[in-house]
Design an enzyme around this catalytic site. Structure first.
Site, PDB file in Angstrom:
ATOM      1  N   GLU A 257       0.777  -1.232  -0.070  1.00  0.00           N
ATOM      2  CA  GLU A 257      -0.193  -0.095   0.090  1.00  0.00           C
ATOM      3  C   GLU A 257       0.882   1.205   0.125  1.00  0.00           C
ATOM      4  O   GLU A 257       1.955   1.182   0.243  1.00  0.00           O
ATOM      5  CB  GLU A 257      -0.908   0.063   1.181  1.00  0.00           C
TER       6      GLU A 257
ATOM      7  N   LYS B 238      -3.388  -2.427  15.754  1.00  0.00           N
ATOM      8  CA  LYS B 238      -2.734  -1.499  16.377  1.00  0.00           C
ATOM      9  C   LYS B 238      -3.243  -1.183  17.893  1.00  0.00           C
ATOM     10  O   LYS B 238      -4.663  -1.025  17.728  1.00  0.00           O
ATOM     11  CB  LYS B 238      -2.341  -0.095  15.936  1.00  0.00           C
TER      12      LYS B 238
END
Ligand code: PSU
Ligand code: MN
Length: 300
Positions: free
Chosen positions: A22, A156
């Site tokens: 990405e 995360k």
């Protein structure tokens, strides 16, 4: 609309392993010049492990599959590149703009180009306090409808990991741990949550993805690869930093798609760059694993 580079196109035609990457991580996830350095090292790591890298981004409205070095450099420096998730794709393409693709948009582009394996750092998820804000990353819905194997280091801890796992279960997305039974949490290599299966090697993961195709299940699968113990940050320490960053974000009234980039850069600042080192190491490790899964798949 799709601009596929020659090397990637040929590899796909010959059924050789290709791994996509990405560009939001480059434009909005890390500071310059570390972002460019990291992106190029990740590509190198993928090559060393037997696959062809294809970094994806949108240039003047074209979805580029396999950017060259100059283009990656530009994504690292250029101001005003839009962060593009699924909903932004038609807007940015029709306006001939530059766009950095998130996990969701990179999955869509990978599928369009027929790339089955995609390596990133961390995915978006259900944000803390989503019960009130409704802030759930488009990455999760994309995993529920686009069949790409996404290799990451877990969601995360800026997110609510428990709610993220619940959401993935509801949406039918299998979460595979690579040599782990517990869900890695990006900066740290463990958490109190369990993955759905502990896979010991890349062949096992490749065959799960193959089965997903055989069963004609349209959704993606998520592979979580714990960061090496050497680079894993202390859980109590990083959680304290994250809490501090979230307080700051709320004080500044930062909302929507600006939240994740803000938190990432605030965390780099609060850890004096320590989190950035971990971030880079975990992506390199994901690149090695992703290339190896793609290679195993092409031998099936
Ligand atoms: N996690 C990271 N680095 C990143 C991102 C996530 O460690 O750069 C980026 C990815 O592109 C991901 C996006 O798809 O953030 C999620 O943004 P949001 O939370 O706004 O959906
Ligand atoms: Mn969001």
């Amino acid at each position: 609309m799709l601009r596929i580079n020659k090397e990637v196109e040929l590899a796909l035609k010959e059924n050789r392993p290709v791994v996509s990457l990405e560009s939001t991580i480059i434009s909005h996830g890390m500071p310059y010049p570390k972002n460019v350095e990291c992106a190029l090292r990740v590509e190198e790591e993928i090559r060393k492990n037997g696959a062809i890298p294809a970094t994806i981004g949108i240039i003047e409205g074209d979805i580029v599959i396999g950017m060259n070095k100059e283009e990656i450099e530009e994504f690292g420096k250029r101001k005003g590149i839009v962060k593009v998730s699924r909903r932004d794709l038609p807007l940015v393409c029709s306006k001939k703009m530059w766009g950095a693709t998130t996990v969701s948009a990179t999955m869509i582009a990978s599928k369009l180009a027929n790339i089955k394996f995609f390596v990133t750092g961390g995915i978006g998820g259900v944000h803390r306090n989503a019960q009130e804000t409704f802030d759930i990353s488009a990455d999760l819905d994309e995993l529920s409808k686009t069949r790409v194997c996404v290799i990451c280091a877990g969601p995360k801890a800026i997110l609510d990991l428990g709610l993220t796992m619940e959401y993935l279960e509801t949406k039918g997305v299998p979460v595979i741990g690579y040599n782990t039974s517990c869900l890695p949490a990006f900066f740290t290599n463990k958490s109190k949550y369990k993955v759905d299966i502990n896979a010991k090697n890349s062949e096992e993961i490749a065959s799960i993805f193959k089965e997903q195709e055989n069963l004609n299940l349209e959704n993606g699968i998520l592979v979580t690869n714990p960061v090496d113990e050497k680079y894993s940050l202390n859980e109590a320490y990083i959680n304290k930093v994250i809490d501090e960053a979230i307080v700051e974000m709320n004080k500044l009234n930062i909302k929507g798609k600006d939240q994740t980039p803000f938190l990432l850069s605030k965390i780099v600042e609060l850890t004096n760059g320590k989190s950035l080192e971990t971030n880079i190491e975990l992506i390199l490790s994901n690149a090695r694993l992703g290339a190896s899964i793609a290679s195993s798949y092409s031998k099936l």
